[in-house]
Design an enzyme around this catalytic site. Sequence first.
Site, mmCIF file in Angstrom:
data_model
loop_
_atom_site.group_PDB
_atom_site.id
_atom_site.type_symbol
_atom_site.label_atom_id
_atom_site.label_comp_id
_atom_site.label_asym_id
_atom_site.label_seq_id
_atom_site.Cartn_x
_atom_site.Cartn_y
_atom_site.Cartn_z
ATOM 1 N N THR A 68 0.177 0.626 6.233
ATOM 2 C CA THR A 68 0.375 -0.491 5.369
ATOM 3 C C THR A 68 0.476 -1.831 6.131
ATOM 4 O O THR A 68 1.068 -1.684 7.107
ATOM 5 C CB THR A 68 1.435 -0.523 4.292
ATOM 6 N N GLY A 69 -0.187 -2.838 5.722
ATOM 7 C CA GLY A 69 -0.052 -4.084 6.461
ATOM 8 C C GLY A 69 -1.166 -5.027 6.307
ATOM 9 O O GLY A 69 -2.106 -4.690 5.244
ATOM 10 N N THR A 81 0.880 -1.241 0.027
ATOM 11 C CA THR A 81 -0.164 0.046 0.081
ATOM 12 C C THR A 81 0.917 1.392 -0.149
ATOM 13 O O THR A 81 2.039 1.290 0.637
ATOM 14 C CB THR A 81 -0.764 0.151 1.183
#
Length: 276
Positions: free
Chosen positions: A192-193, A141
């Site tokens: 992000t993740g 992302t």
Amino acid sequence: RDGLVVALRAGEQILRGGGTSVTAVEAAVQALEDDELFNAGKGSVFTEDGGHQLDASIMRGTDLAAGAVAGLRTIRNPISAARLVMEKTQWVLLAGEGAEEMAVAHGLPTVSPDYFRTRRRWDQMMAAKDPSTAQQAEYSTVGAVAVDEERNVAAATSTGGMNNKVLGRIGDSPIIGAGTYANNETLAVSATGLGEVFIRGAAASTMSNLIEFGGRDLVTAVHEVVMDRLPALGGTGGVVALDRDGAFAAPHSTPGMLHGWLTTEGTIVTKVFTDE
């Protein structure tokens, strides 16, 4: 790294011209959406049916205004659609056809769904469908945070989602308080993740709350959420976070996270791995 530099310079150009942090983060994320190496816009990962569904959000710290879109298929730059939702509608989150119609009505460029397709992402999806070669999910992302000369912060996030994701799955990127948050009194953050864990842990707003109500500084707050709270829920990831005084942090519980920053003096630093 070159793509990061292009994005950082795009944001810098806005800020040095007296532009707002909102315009700066939009410009930086647009640059990443246009670079097929990143999982946002062109080069996004495929859904299980061989298509693309793109999500994005943006938030400004002055008044907690926010806009987000989910499930886009033909809008070239989803982050610009998110900004339109924030500035031109009474809503916060629009999805699917309604989001696309809004974006088109305001003149955003559209593209054929094939525009987002790259051979690398297709191969990744094929590998994910084969149990013998299935790889760990790739978190790529894109996001940006900025503070402008008025000391106002903003955050923006954009993504193609998870490789081979089920049709209709929406992660944390377009969810205000999960993948994106900005408040002048606390911080601007983009994440992000593993999106499901960031949503369950209300990751971005929890960082803000730890600063506002818990008395933490920025570095301590974001580190606690990324390194302690989210792994306890079963997920990994990272964030970029900034406050109006210029304090910056980019903790990640993954082996690496491609990120960079631009200083007031114009210096650009890019990093991939923890030990850099």
